[in-house]
Design a protein around this motif. Sequence first.
Motif, PDB file in Angstrom:
ATOM      1  N   PHE A  36      33.171  35.812  37.957  1.00 18.67           N
ATOM      2  CA  PHE A  36      33.866  34.551  38.137  1.00 18.67           C
ATOM      3  C   PHE A  36      35.194  34.846  38.824  1.00 18.67           C
ATOM      4  O   PHE A  36      35.648  35.987  38.853  1.00 18.67           O
ATOM      5  N   ARG A  37      35.808  33.803  39.346  1.00 16.69           N
ATOM      6  CA  ARG A  37      37.133  33.991  39.938  1.00 16.69           C
ATOM      7  C   ARG A  37      37.992  32.768  39.659  1.00 16.69           C
ATOM      8  O   ARG A  37      37.483  31.664  39.461  1.00 16.69           O
ATOM      9  N   GLN A  38      39.287  33.007  39.662  1.00 12.36           N
ATOM     10  CA  GLN A  38      40.236  31.917  39.438  1.00 12.36           C
ATOM     11  C   GLN A  38      41.399  32.088  40.391  1.00 12.36           C
ATOM     12  O   GLN A  38      42.148  33.072  40.320  1.00 12.36           O
ATOM     13  N   ALA A  39      41.533  31.124  41.275  1.00 13.86           N
ATOM     14  CA  ALA A  39      42.645  31.104  42.218  1.00 13.86           C
ATOM     15  C   ALA A  39      43.825  30.377  41.584  1.00 13.86           C
ATOM     16  O   ALA A  39      43.646  29.570  40.662  1.00 13.86           O
ATOM     17  N   PRO A  40      45.040  30.611  42.065  1.00 13.98           N
ATOM     18  CA  PRO A  40      46.215  29.957  41.493  1.00 13.98           C
ATOM     19  C   PRO A  40      46.085  28.441  41.523  1.00 13.98           C
ATOM     20  O   PRO A  40      45.751  27.859  42.557  1.00 13.98           O
ATOM     21  N   GLY A  41      46.299  27.823  40.384  1.00 13.68           N
ATOM     22  CA  GLY A  41      46.245  26.376  40.297  1.00 13.68           C
ATOM     23  C   GLY A  41      44.856  25.782  40.267  1.00 13.68           C
ATOM     24  O   GLY A  41      44.705  24.547  40.303  1.00 13.68           O
ATOM     25  N   PRO A  87      40.383  34.138  53.427  1.00 13.76           N
ATOM     26  CA  PRO A  87      41.567  33.879  52.598  1.00 13.76           C
ATOM     27  C   PRO A  87      41.234  33.068  51.341  1.00 13.76           C
ATOM     28  O   PRO A  87      41.857  33.284  50.286  1.00 13.76           O
ATOM     29  N   GLU A  88      40.251  32.195  51.423  1.00 19.37           N
ATOM     30  CA  GLU A  88      39.884  31.391  50.258  1.00 19.37           C
ATOM     31  C   GLU A  88      39.167  32.200  49.179  1.00 19.37           C
ATOM     32  O   GLU A  88      38.903  31.676  48.097  1.00 19.37           O
ATOM     33  N   ASP A  89      38.879  33.458  49.445  1.00 19.85           N
ATOM     34  CA  ASP A  89      38.341  34.339  48.412  1.00 19.85           C
ATOM     35  C   ASP A  89      39.445  34.923  47.532  1.00 19.85           C
ATOM     36  O   ASP A  89      39.154  35.585  46.532  1.00 19.85           O
ATOM     37  N   THR A  90      40.684  34.676  47.891  1.00 19.15           N
ATOM     38  CA  THR A  90      41.802  35.181  47.106  1.00 19.15           C
ATOM     39  C   THR A  90      41.790  34.588  45.713  1.00 19.15           C
ATOM     40  O   THR A  90      41.767  33.368  45.544  1.00 19.15           O
ATOM     41  N   ALA A  91      41.781  35.463  44.706  1.00 17.50           N
ATOM     42  CA  ALA A  91      41.706  35.015  43.315  1.00 17.50           C
ATOM     43  C   ALA A  91      41.742  36.236  42.400  1.00 17.50           C
ATOM     44  O   ALA A  91      41.634  37.371  42.868  1.00 17.50           O
ATOM     45  N   VAL A  92      41.873  35.959  41.121  1.00 16.52           N
ATOM     46  CA  VAL A  92      41.624  36.984  40.117  1.00 16.52           C
ATOM     47  C   VAL A  92      40.138  36.921  39.781  1.00 16.52           C
ATOM     48  O   VAL A  92      39.621  35.847  39.459  1.00 16.52           O
ATOM     49  N   TYR A  93      39.479  38.048  39.872  1.00 17.94           N
ATOM     50  CA  TYR A  93      38.045  38.125  39.627  1.00 17.94           C
ATOM     51  C   TYR A  93      37.783  38.723  38.240  1.00 17.94           C
ATOM     52  O   TYR A  93      38.383  39.740  37.871  1.00 17.94           O
ATOM     53  N   ASP A 110      30.151  35.061  26.652  1.00 21.46           N
ATOM     54  CA  ASP A 110      30.755  35.518  25.403  1.00 21.46           C
ATOM     55  C   ASP A 110      31.787  36.623  25.596  1.00 21.46           C
ATOM     56  O   ASP A 110      32.740  36.731  24.829  1.00 21.46           O
ATOM     57  N   TYR A 111      31.566  37.475  26.578  1.00 20.59           N
ATOM     58  CA  TYR A 111      32.428  38.644  26.754  1.00 20.59           C
ATOM     59  C   TYR A 111      33.052  38.606  28.142  1.00 20.59           C
ATOM     60  O   TYR A 111      32.376  38.277  29.124  1.00 20.59           O
ATOM     61  N   TRP A 112      34.336  38.992  28.198  1.00 22.59           N
ATOM     62  CA  TRP A 112      35.092  38.932  29.448  1.00 22.59           C
ATOM     63  C   TRP A 112      35.890  40.199  29.667  1.00 22.59           C
ATOM     64  O   TRP A 112      36.431  40.780  28.711  1.00 22.59           O
ATOM     65  N   GLY A 113      35.975  40.588  30.933  1.00 21.54           N
ATOM     66  CA  GLY A 113      36.885  41.652  31.320  1.00 21.54           C
ATOM     67  C   GLY A 113      38.264  41.075  31.563  1.00 21.54           C
ATOM     68  O   GLY A 113      38.475  39.861  31.516  1.00 21.54           O
ATOM     69  N   GLN A 114      39.207  41.937  31.907  1.00 18.67           N
ATOM     70  CA  GLN A 114      40.598  41.522  32.004  1.00 18.67           C
ATOM     71  C   GLN A 114      40.957  40.914  33.351  1.00 18.67           C
ATOM     72  O   GLN A 114      42.007  40.337  33.476  1.00 18.67           O
ATOM     73  N   GLY A 115      40.100  41.036  34.338  1.00 17.61           N
ATOM     74  CA  GLY A 115      40.387  40.485  35.647  1.00 17.61           C
ATOM     75  C   GLY A 115      41.009  41.501  36.589  1.00 17.61           C
ATOM     76  O   GLY A 115      41.772  42.372  36.175  1.00 17.61           O
ATOM     77  N   THR A 116      40.675  41.341  37.856  1.00 16.90           N
ATOM     78  CA  THR A 116      41.253  42.188  38.898  1.00 16.90           C
ATOM     79  C   THR A 116      41.601  41.304  40.084  1.00 16.90           C
ATOM     80  O   THR A 116      40.813  40.439  40.482  1.00 16.90           O
ATOM     81  N   LEU A 117      42.800  41.479  40.635  1.00 17.37           N
ATOM     82  CA  LEU A 117      43.312  40.590  41.674  1.00 17.37           C
ATOM     83  C   LEU A 117      42.790  41.002  43.045  1.00 17.37           C
ATOM     84  O   LEU A 117      42.908  42.169  43.444  1.00 17.37           O
ATOM     85  N   VAL A 118      42.262  40.024  43.757  1.00 19.76           N
ATOM     86  CA  VAL A 118      41.814  40.205  45.130  1.00 19.76           C
ATOM     87  C   VAL A 118      42.635  39.282  46.021  1.00 19.76           C
ATOM     88  O   VAL A 118      42.701  38.079  45.776  1.00 19.76           O
ATOM     89  N   THR A 119      43.248  39.855  47.037  1.00 21.75           N
ATOM     90  CA  THR A 119      44.051  39.076  47.970  1.00 21.75           C
ATOM     91  C   THR A 119      43.538  39.320  49.384  1.00 21.75           C
ATOM     92  O   THR A 119      43.443  40.476  49.819  1.00 21.75           O
ATOM     93  N   VAL A 120      43.204  38.234  50.067  1.00 26.24           N
ATOM     94  CA  VAL A 120      42.720  38.320  51.437  1.00 26.24           C
ATOM     95  C   VAL A 120      43.775  37.716  52.349  1.00 26.24           C
ATOM     96  O   VAL A 120      44.082  36.531  52.255  1.00 26.24           O
ATOM     97  N   SER A 121      44.318  38.536  53.209  1.00 21.88           N
ATOM     98  CA  SER A 121      45.368  38.076  54.109  1.00 21.88           C
ATOM     99  C   SER A 121      44.760  37.522  55.393  1.00 21.88           C
ATOM    100  O   SER A 121      43.741  38.007  55.883  1.00 21.88           O
ATOM    101  N   SER A 122      45.424  36.511  55.922  1.00 18.42           N
ATOM    102  CA  SER A 122      44.917  35.870  57.151  1.00 18.42           C
ATOM    103  C   SER A 122      45.508  36.512  58.397  1.00 18.42           C
ATOM    104  O   SER A 122      46.396  37.335  58.316  1.00 18.42           O
TER     105      SER A 122
END
Length: 122
Positions: A36-41, A87-93, A110-122
């Motif tokens: 899963f991923r979560q972008a800011p906002g 760039p729209e792939d930028t998120a915490v995965y 049920d179980y989650w990892g801590q997340g890893t940040l992915v940043t795609v620059s334009s």
Amino acid sequence: VQLQASGGGLVQTGGSLRLSCAVSGRTFSNYYMGWFRQAPGKEREFVAAIDWWGPTTYYADSVKGRFTISRDNAKNTVKLQMNSMKPEDTAVYYCAARPGAFRRDSSQYDYWGQGTLVTVSS
């Protein structure tokens, strides 16, 4: 039980990254593994999932044809190969696991990892 996500970083548009999720503490033999991923906002969204024992995979339409999920049962890891990044792939995965059938809803995992940040620059 721990899920440890890694592999995030900064990449240019069109580039590639490979995320890895290491599973420890138990064998997820009857579990679907998902990314899963979560972008800011924004809300957390489904990216991809794979059946732990079979070749069944699912992808969000936004990543289909660019991302590939795979698993290595011997190493208890799940990977997400991300190509042609935008760039729209930028998120915490996040990697996650759930028992039973496939679901796109993150609340069903049920179980989650801590997340890893992915940043795609334009």
